[in-house]
Design an enzyme around this catalytic site. Structure first.
Site, PDB file in Angstrom:
ATOM      1  N   TYR A  47      36.560  40.112  37.488  1.00 27.92           N
ATOM      2  CA  TYR A  47      37.142  39.445  38.650  1.00 27.92           C
ATOM      3  C   TYR A  47      38.000  38.289  38.157  1.00 27.92           C
ATOM      4  O   TYR A  47      37.479  37.275  37.692  1.00 27.92           O
ATOM      5  CB  TYR A  47      35.998  38.965  39.541  1.00 27.92           C
ATOM      6  CG  TYR A  47      36.365  38.403  40.895  1.00 27.92           C
ATOM      7  CD1 TYR A  47      37.651  38.437  41.398  1.00 27.92           C
ATOM      8  CD2 TYR A  47      35.374  37.834  41.693  1.00 27.92           C
ATOM      9  CE1 TYR A  47      37.958  37.915  42.638  1.00 27.92           C
ATOM     10  CE2 TYR A  47      35.655  37.310  42.940  1.00 27.92           C
ATOM     11  CZ  TYR A  47      36.944  37.354  43.409  1.00 27.92           C
ATOM     12  OH  TYR A  47      37.235  36.829  44.650  1.00 27.92           O
ATOM     13  N   LYS A  55      39.299  43.338  39.492  1.00 29.84           N
ATOM     14  CA  LYS A  55      39.669  42.865  40.833  1.00 29.84           C
ATOM     15  C   LYS A  55      40.672  41.743  40.614  1.00 29.84           C
ATOM     16  O   LYS A  55      40.329  40.673  40.096  1.00 29.84           O
ATOM     17  CB  LYS A  55      38.457  42.364  41.619  1.00 29.84           C
ATOM     18  CG  LYS A  55      38.844  41.864  43.014  1.00 29.84           C
ATOM     19  CD  LYS A  55      37.674  41.244  43.762  1.00 29.84           C
ATOM     20  CE  LYS A  55      38.159  40.679  45.100  1.00 29.84           C
ATOM     21  NZ  LYS A  55      37.089  39.926  45.817  1.00 29.84           N
TER      22      LYS A  55
END
Length: 294
Positions: free
Chosen positions: A135, A163
């Protein structure tokens, strides 16, 4: 490659009016999201208020959502913390609770250098048998996962996705061309743009309230209806802006709108505070404009 699905929702964590974890509400919300188009759910991420839920609550949430959706959707558990040992513990607990994958944010606050970030991710990847999505959200962590670091991490067999909230569209395209990493848009305004250049899909906050609309954009693109996909994305833009870019965290705006729609949400845990009446009314009006549902 879509290791976790294509249309993922960064699901809010419902609480009871008294502020306790609402597992029944989480199950109902998860079922609604999957029924309306999500093939993956991200639990205990930024939108899920992970900094203010306990380790036990995180595990219980995975179990409850798994019971609600069965095998109809993947469950990706947010396990990132600024402490490597704690992150490893959460990763193992998520695996035991039934998660299909892990979302691991760059360690925040301490702002470690890139070699330390790389070591952190590798230790987490080696701690379970689950695949990882990294992330990258430097606006919140204070630290970028640099492209060179991502190139090296992509060699690990369980590090399979990113992400992307870096707002570095060029870097994302370069990494997709040089690795097998599946890139998921973490900012709703980039859902179609990243998908069009080879992204795997999205992890959407707005999907909490309009999952079918988020999916419809990607469906249209897959069907070769690129003009329709652009039109659908543009129709969502006012709601995306109101949910994501009005000075409030997406958790706050998503919960405000879910509450007005009579869906599981509940209060926020401090330090987050609820949206004011004017903001909530504006969100509801934009939702009605998009969906035609008052």
């Amino acid at each position: 490659m879509t290791p976790f699905g294509r249309t993922l929702c960064a699901m809010i964590t419902p609480f009871t009016p008294a502020g306790a974890l609402d597992l029944e509400g989480a199950g109902r919300l998860a079922d609604r999201l999957v029924t309306r188009g999500c093939d993956g759910l991200v639990l205990s991420g930024t939108t899920g208020e992970s900094p203010t839920t306990t380790d036990a609550e995180k595990a219980a949430l995975i179990t409850a959502v798994r019971e609600a959706v069965g095998t109809r959707a993947t469950i990706v558990a947010g396990v990132g913390t600024p402490d490597t040992a704690h992150t490893v513990t959460l990763a193992r607990e998520a695996e035991r609770a039934g998660a299909d994958g892990l979302l691991v944010v760059a360690p925040y606050y301490s702002r470690p250098p890139q070699d330390a970030i790389e070591a952190h991710f590798l230790r987490v990847a080696d701690s379970t048998g689950l695949p990882l999505a990294l992330y990258d959200i430097p606006a919140r962590t204070g630290t970028r996962i640099e492209p060179g670091t991502l190139l090296r991490l992509a060699e690990h067999p369980r590090i399979v996705a990113v992400k992307d909230c870096s707002y570095d569209f060029l870097a994302a395209q370069k990494l997709m061309s040089r690795t097998d990493l599946a890139y998921y848009a973490g900012c709703d305004e980039h859902n179609l743009a990243l998908y069009a250049v080879g992204g795997a899909g999205c992890v959407s906050t707005v999907a909490n309230v309009v999952p079918e609309h988020v999916r419809a954009v990607l469906d249209a693109f897959d069907a070769g209806e690129t003009a329709r996909a652009a039109h659908l994305q543009q129709r969502m833009t006012p709601l995306i802006e109101a949910v994501m870019s009005n000075g409030l965290p997406g958790t706050v705006t998503a919960k405000a709108l879910l509450t007005t729609l009579g869906l599981p949400a509940g209060p926020l845990r401090p330090p987050l505070m609820p949206a004011d009446r004017a903001t909530t009314d504006g969100l509801r009006a934009l939702h009605e404009d998009l969906t035609g549902v008052g």
